[in-house]
Design a protein around this motif. Structure first.
Motif, short mmCIF file in Angstrom:
data_model
loop_
_atom_site.label_atom_id
_atom_site.label_comp_id
_atom_site.label_asym_id
_atom_site.label_seq_id
_atom_site.Cartn_x
_atom_site.Cartn_y
_atom_site.Cartn_z
N GLU A 46 0.85 -1.19 0.00
CA GLU A 46 0.00 0.00 0.00
C GLU A 46 0.88 1.25 0.00
OE1 GLU A 46 -3.25 -0.09 -0.20
OE2 GLU A 46 -3.60 -2.24 0.12
N ALA A 50 -2.06 5.34 2.93
CA ALA A 50 -2.69 4.25 3.67
C ALA A 50 -1.98 4.03 4.99
CB ALA A 50 -2.65 2.96 2.83
N ALA A 54 -3.63 4.50 8.78
CA ALA A 54 -3.57 3.49 9.83
C ALA A 54 -3.01 4.07 11.12
CB ALA A 54 -2.72 2.30 9.38
N SER A 100 -5.40 -8.43 5.50
CA SER A 100 -5.33 -7.39 4.48
C SER A 100 -5.46 -6.01 5.12
CB SER A 100 -6.45 -7.59 3.45
OG SER A 100 -7.72 -7.40 4.08
N TYR A 101 -5.19 -5.00 4.32
CA TYR A 101 -5.24 -3.63 4.85
C TYR A 101 -6.64 -3.28 5.37
CZ TYR A 101 -4.95 1.45 5.05
OH TYR A 101 -4.98 2.76 5.47
N GLN A 102 -7.67 -3.76 4.69
CA GLN A 102 -9.04 -3.44 5.10
C GLN A 102 -9.35 -3.96 6.50
OE1 GLN A 102 -8.14 -4.58 2.08
NE2 GLN A 102 -8.56 -2.66 0.98
N TRP A 103 -8.81 -5.12 6.84
CA TRP A 103 -9.01 -5.67 8.19
C TRP A 103 -8.03 -5.09 9.19
CZ3 TRP A 103 -13.14 -8.19 9.76
CH2 TRP A 103 -13.93 -8.84 8.82
N LEU A 105 -7.17 -1.96 9.60
CA LEU A 105 -7.62 -0.69 10.19
C LEU A 105 -8.45 -0.88 11.45
CD1 LEU A 105 -8.45 1.43 7.00
CD2 LEU A 105 -6.50 1.67 8.54
N PRO A 106 -9.52 -1.70 11.42
CA PRO A 106 -10.26 -1.89 12.68
C PRO A 106 -9.44 -2.58 13.77
CG PRO A 106 -11.10 -3.37 10.97
CD PRO A 106 -10.19 -2.41 10.31
#
Length: 433
Positions: A46, A50, A54, A100-103, A105-106
């Motif tokens: 990324e 990004a 984060a 992955s990046y999407q997971w 973040l949370p």
């Protein structure tokens, strides 16, 4: 300087043990920022925007979680309050490198919420273990340890990440912090005095704790200021939120608002510079030398803080921020590690003075009974700036180039200061009319 007092502090076994555990626990925290940035860029592929996002998400989690964790220590005691952090540190940071990046973040947000509150625990415990002149000596030792940690931690993180072990490094961060938390649970240092305190003694302890919180914030700069800043938030008062909002903001004057703007601008410049240093060296193929620049940058901040502390006359915080922001821009012209390291010295010299001068000015302007709340909001402003600076720099690094990050946050800081000076000048003219 009374070095005998330091020796006396280190001769007290509980104090020595607490300082050692606190120092060890901060090393993985200080390395986590660089590790996470390089993992997102090098391993996940990324961009720096990004990575900055984060960092911002984690900072928001830390800011939201710090007051809650502090209240839990007060309500249920240290051992029970630390259990969620001990469990989550290992679990979260063992999962983060493999998603992955999407997971991610949370997960880093939750990780920030449950970060081990090492700054506040060490500070609170030292305040109970010793008092008077000894308390000031113990807090000074803790600040020295923090400064050393934040000079070496980012270097360790960079070496691990650039060697291809970012996943292992992030997991080690979580496990190491959890182990430190277990030591604190076993050690169980006192967080409140068993003897009843008079009103004057309670006020003295609160003032000392606030002073130590400010020192920790300055000591952790410039590389990792957000955690210490977030833990400056005051504990919940016995009055509810509604009553606090209704009557507690009489201290919030235009001058105090200007200082909060300085705090936010400082956080923005520091976090943006952090990401930009990593970006410039990584793009130039010198990512394994990131630690050299961080060492010079952080060491300059220590020297600047010592010089400013020895000065007899205060300096305008906005003027100091203007200098730091303007001197950050030329860092983007560096083309090798050593040039960047030397260019980081001048803005680094002004880092600790900016934070010290602005927090001192807030303390001068706000009455003592509201000072803790004001400093809590000051810490929130600083944290908000940190959350803004990293993604702002990341966007410019991705779209303009490595120098764009330094130019973006430096220019934004200069514009903020110029606008502040203009508004203050107009206000003074209006007051004379």
């Amino acid at each position: 300087m009374n070095f005998a007092l330091y020796k006396e502090m280190l001769s007290i076994r509980p104090v020595r043990r607490l300082l050692l555990v606190g120092m060890v626990a901060r090393i993985p925290h200080s390395a986590a920022g660089v590790l996470l940035t390089l993992h997102i860029v090098l391993t996940l592929g990324e961009g720096y925007a990004a990575a900055g996002a984060a960092a911002a998400v984690m900072t928001i989690g830390i800011a939201l979680g710090a007051p809650w964790r502090g209240r839990r220590v007060d309500m249920v005691g240290l051992r029970k309050a630390l259990i969620p952090s001990v469990v989550s540190e290992t679990v979260i940071w063992s999962i983060v490198p493999h998603v992955s990046y999407q997971w991610l973040l949370p997960l880093v947000f939750v990780g920030g919420l449950f970060t081990l509150p090492i700054f506040s625990v060490v500070r609170q415990s030292l305040g109970v273990m010793v008092d008077g002149e000894q308390r000031r000596g113990a807090f000074a030792l803790d600040s020295i340890a923090t400064e050393l940690v934040f000079m070496i931690g980012p270097a360790i993180g960079a070496i691990v990440a650039t060697s291809g072990f970012s996943a292992l490094g992030l997991t080690a961060v979580g496990v190491s912090v959890s182990v430190a938390g277990l030591f604190l649970i076993w050690f169980n240092p006192p967080t409140r005095t068993e003897d009843p305190c008079s009103v004057e003694e309670s006020a003295e302890r609160a003032a000392a704790d606030l002073s130590a919180a400010e020192a920790a914030m300055v000591a952790s700069a410039p590389a990792h200021v957000q955690e210490a800043a977030s833990e400056m938030a005051p504990s919940a008062s016995k009055n509810g939120l509604r009553s606090r909002v209704a009557r507690n903001f009489t201290w919030f004057t235009v001058s105090v608002a200007a200082l909060f703007a300085v705090a936010a601008g400082s956080g923005m410049v520091l976090s943006g510079s952090d990401v930009s240093i990593v970006g410039l060296l990584e793009r130039g193929g010198h990512q394994n030398q990131i630690g050299i620049v961080f060492f010079f940058w952080c060491a300059a901040s220590v020297v600047g803080g010592l010089v400013y502390g020895a000065m007899n006359r205060p300096v305008s915080p906005m003027l100091l921020l203007l200098g730091m922001a303007a001197l950050t821009i030329p860092m983007g012209f560096a083309r090798d590690t050593w040039t960047l390291a030397f260019l980081s010295i001048l803005p680094g010299l002004l880092c600790a003075p900016v934070l010290s001068a602005s927090s001192e000015k807030v303390a001068d302007l706000v009455d003592e009974e509201r000072r803790g709340e004001a400093m809590g909001w000051y810490g929130s402003a600083l944290t908000a700036g940190v959350a803004l600076g990293a993604p702002l720099a990341g966007v410019f690094i991705d779209n303009v180039g490595p120098s764009g990050g330094f130019a973006a946050v430096g220019t934004a800081g200069v514009v903020l200061c110029v606008a502040g000076f203009v508004l203050m000048s107009l206000r003074r003219r209006a007051a004379r009319v």
